[in-house]
Design a protein around this motif. Sequence first.
Motif, PDB file in Angstrom:
ATOM      1  N   ARG A 162      62.050 115.036  34.746  1.00 26.21           N
ATOM      2  CA  ARG A 162      61.240 116.199  34.372  1.00 26.21           C
ATOM      3  C   ARG A 162      62.090 117.467  34.298  1.00 26.21           C
ATOM      4  O   ARG A 162      63.086 117.617  35.006  1.00 26.21           O
ATOM      5  N   GLU A 163      61.652 118.371  33.420  1.00 28.69           N
ATOM      6  CA  GLU A 163      62.218 119.720  33.347  1.00 28.69           C
ATOM      7  C   GLU A 163      61.208 120.747  33.856  1.00 28.69           C
ATOM      8  O   GLU A 163      61.590 121.790  34.365  1.00 28.69           O
ATOM      9  N   GLY A 164      59.909 120.452  33.659  1.00 25.00           N
ATOM     10  CA  GLY A 164      58.858 121.333  34.170  1.00 25.00           C
ATOM     11  C   GLY A 164      58.141 120.685  35.336  1.00 25.00           C
ATOM     12  O   GLY A 164      58.544 119.639  35.843  1.00 25.00           O
ATOM     13  N   LYS A 165      57.070 121.318  35.768  1.00 28.67           N
ATOM     14  CA  LYS A 165      56.293 120.803  36.891  1.00 28.67           C
ATOM     15  C   LYS A 165      55.459 119.604  36.454  1.00 28.67           C
ATOM     16  O   LYS A 165      54.772 119.640  35.438  1.00 28.67           O
ATOM     17  N   VAL A 166      55.514 118.534  37.271  1.00 34.44           N
ATOM     18  CA  VAL A 166      54.759 117.314  36.994  1.00 34.44           C
ATOM     19  C   VAL A 166      54.157 116.811  38.299  1.00 34.44           C
ATOM     20  O   VAL A 166      54.849 116.705  39.318  1.00 34.44           O
ATOM     21  N   LEU A 167      52.878 116.492  38.247  1.00 40.13           N
ATOM     22  CA  LEU A 167      52.211 115.778  39.346  1.00 40.13           C
ATOM     23  C   LEU A 167      52.035 114.333  38.913  1.00 40.13           C
ATOM     24  O   LEU A 167      51.677 114.062  37.760  1.00 40.13           O
ATOM     25  N   VAL A 168      52.279 113.405  39.815  1.00 44.41           N
ATOM     26  CA  VAL A 168      52.226 111.986  39.479  1.00 44.41           C
ATOM     27  C   VAL A 168      51.355 111.253  40.483  1.00 44.41           C
ATOM     28  O   VAL A 168      51.313 111.604  41.672  1.00 44.41           O
ATOM     29  N   GLN A 169      50.659 110.243  39.979  1.00 42.93           N
ATOM     30  CA  GLN A 169      49.876 109.361  40.839  1.00 42.93           C
ATOM     31  C   GLN A 169      50.155 107.929  40.421  1.00 42.93           C
ATOM     32  O   GLN A 169      49.860 107.522  39.294  1.00 42.93           O
ATOM     33  N   LEU A 170      50.745 107.138  41.321  1.00 42.91           N
ATOM     34  CA  LEU A 170      51.057 105.744  41.034  1.00 42.91           C
ATOM     35  C   LEU A 170      49.794 104.890  41.170  1.00 42.91           C
ATOM     36  O   LEU A 170      48.795 105.327  41.764  1.00 42.91           O
ATOM     37  N   PRO A 171      49.806 103.670  40.619  1.00 40.29           N
ATOM     38  CA  PRO A 171      48.593 102.837  40.684  1.00 40.29           C
ATOM     39  C   PRO A 171      48.071 102.601  42.089  1.00 40.29           C
ATOM     40  O   PRO A 171      46.856 102.443  42.275  1.00 40.29           O
ATOM     41  N   ASP A 172      48.938 102.568  43.094  1.00 38.51           N
ATOM     42  CA  ASP A 172      48.478 102.336  44.461  1.00 38.51           C
ATOM     43  C   ASP A 172      48.272 103.627  45.229  1.00 38.51           C
ATOM     44  O   ASP A 172      48.006 103.612  46.434  1.00 38.51           O
ATOM     45  N   GLY A 173      48.394 104.769  44.556  1.00 36.14           N
ATOM     46  CA  GLY A 173      48.231 106.055  45.224  1.00 36.14           C
ATOM     47  C   GLY A 173      46.805 106.561  45.118  1.00 36.14           C
ATOM     48  O   GLY A 173      46.038 106.178  44.230  1.00 36.14           O
ATOM     49  N   LYS A 174      46.451 107.481  46.027  1.00 34.68           N
ATOM     50  CA  LYS A 174      45.110 108.050  46.047  1.00 34.68           C
ATOM     51  C   LYS A 174      45.083 109.492  45.553  1.00 34.68           C
ATOM     52  O   LYS A 174      44.043 109.988  45.132  1.00 34.68           O
ATOM     53  N   ASP A 175      46.211 110.183  45.625  1.00 37.89           N
ATOM     54  CA  ASP A 175      46.263 111.594  45.253  1.00 37.89           C
ATOM     55  C   ASP A 175      47.451 111.837  44.320  1.00 37.89           C
ATOM     56  O   ASP A 175      48.409 111.049  44.269  1.00 37.89           O
ATOM     57  N   PHE A 176      47.392 112.966  43.610  1.00 35.62           N
ATOM     58  CA  PHE A 176      48.522 113.431  42.813  1.00 35.62           C
ATOM     59  C   PHE A 176      49.497 114.158  43.739  1.00 35.62           C
ATOM     60  O   PHE A 176      49.088 115.002  44.541  1.00 35.62           O
TER      61      PHE A 176
END
Length: 282
Positions: free
Chosen positions: A161-175
């Motif tokens: 990434r170059e900018g801000k990114v929130l990610v949520q993986l398949p086993d995750g509950k939150d970003f």
Amino acid sequence: MKPYSLEQIRILEEKMITYEIWVFVLVLFVAVLLLIVVMQRLALAKLKSSELFRIKQNLKSNDKESMSKELFDTNMIDVHTVTQTPLHSELIVSGKDLPEPGTIYKFSVPSEGNRLFMIGQREGNVITRSSEVLDHHLTIEINPFDQTNEEYLSYQLEFRREGKVLVQLPDGKDFIEMDMKETVLISPTPSQEKVPSFSHVSMNSPIRFRLGGKLNVDGKFKLGYLEFHLYMKDILERTSSGTKRKEKQFYLKLFKIFPGYDTARQSRDGIVPMLERFGGKV
């Protein structure tokens, strides 16, 4: 034969004189017609040449005006800008020029190669034209590995990434906020390293990305974001040995634009901000 009388000779002479007069009149009439035709041709030629001359003069004058205007604009740039940045023409962006939620981008990955997929503001596979997104904001690189396996092909997904990114993986509950670079493996065999590994990523349980600008203290975007879902489907591809192997077809879906584009406040470069909600906070 009896010779002609004097009266007959006189009558013949009068007829000859009459014929000569008629012949002269006809010749004169033909000459006048020819003269008229020639004069008309000369007049038309003169009119065309004058019209062509007038057009050429107009073109010359227009060229001079445009050249003088260009010189004036160049001088304005030289005087008023230090970095010599050229002036950009205004770009009006309408709804059809902007990405729409629900759009799906499908791409395959060669078994002996890699695939780059980029989301950016004015460059990339997905051009957002959003003021909250940077060029090269998020790059997805997919590299297949374990090519000798005849049953299935595994993949390494690298996110940068170059900018801000929130990610949520398949086993995750939150970003959660994504690091500058993260790696995910797609393989039926669990990874021995501390790298997230999944045997499959479906449309109902994708890898979710939210791209935006500044974050609040609670880890949410201040002015809005674009949310993308990455998932894959199984396909059968023939290997070099002739057998069929299970491989992946990748999909990236633009899931949401929150709260939405405000095309009325776009910049002259065609960059569109987000709608203001609740005082500009979402």
